[in-house]
Scaffold this motif. Sequence first.
Motif, short mmCIF file in Angstrom:
data_model
loop_
_atom_site.label_atom_id
_atom_site.label_comp_id
_atom_site.label_asym_id
_atom_site.label_seq_id
_atom_site.Cartn_x
_atom_site.Cartn_y
_atom_site.Cartn_z
N ASN A 176 0.84 -1.20 0.00
CA ASN A 176 0.00 0.00 0.00
C ASN A 176 0.88 1.25 0.00
O ASN A 176 2.10 1.19 0.07
CB ASN A 176 -0.96 -0.02 1.18
CG ASN A 176 -0.27 0.19 2.52
OD1 ASN A 176 0.93 -0.09 2.65
ND2 ASN A 176 -1.00 0.68 3.49
N THR A 180 1.02 -2.29 4.58
CA THR A 180 0.29 -3.51 4.22
C THR A 180 0.94 -4.13 2.99
O THR A 180 1.17 -3.43 1.99
CB THR A 180 -1.18 -3.20 3.90
OG1 THR A 180 -1.80 -2.62 5.05
CG2 THR A 180 -1.92 -4.46 3.50
N TYR A 201 1.06 -7.87 0.47
CA TYR A 201 0.50 -9.17 0.11
C TYR A 201 1.50 -9.91 -0.77
O TYR A 201 2.26 -9.28 -1.52
CB TYR A 201 -0.81 -9.00 -0.67
CG TYR A 201 -1.93 -8.36 0.11
CD1 TYR A 201 -2.64 -7.29 -0.42
CD2 TYR A 201 -2.30 -8.84 1.35
CE1 TYR A 201 -3.68 -6.70 0.28
CE2 TYR A 201 -3.33 -8.25 2.06
CZ TYR A 201 -4.01 -7.19 1.52
OH TYR A 201 -5.03 -6.60 2.23
N THR A 240 -4.41 1.48 -1.80
CA THR A 240 -4.28 0.24 -1.05
C THR A 240 -3.45 -0.80 -1.83
O THR A 240 -3.22 -0.65 -3.02
CB THR A 240 -5.66 -0.35 -0.74
OG1 THR A 240 -6.36 -0.57 -1.98
CG2 THR A 240 -6.47 0.59 0.13
#
Length: 123
Positions: A51, A56, A58, A102
């Motif tokens: 983000n 954040t 992933y 995001t």
Amino acid sequence: VQLQASGGGLVQAGGSLRLSCAASRRTFSDNGVGWFRQASGKERAFVSAINWKGTTTYYAESVKGRFTISRDNAKNAVYLQMNSLKPDDTAVYYCASARGSTAVIRISEYNYWGQGTEVTVSS
């Protein structure tokens, strides 16, 4: 925004590479950024995303524990540290800037793409 991916190359299995994604013409510090890869004859696939704040992240299951995504907004850059590389990691790696701030996985959420950098892992 223009994105430039770099840092690819030829490495032996078990080795490491660090990919960089630099933005020009406009900052992408307010956007999520992702890395995708495309192996020969296969579709482009998600690798990792971060983000805008870098808080954040992933990862695709296949790279968890081996790859680390990070960013330095002061330098307008995003990095992908790749360790314990495997021959299956061989692909052209692309960085992309997301439409929002995001971290996102879906390829449709990205609207600016770099030209790709090739990673070859020999066994």
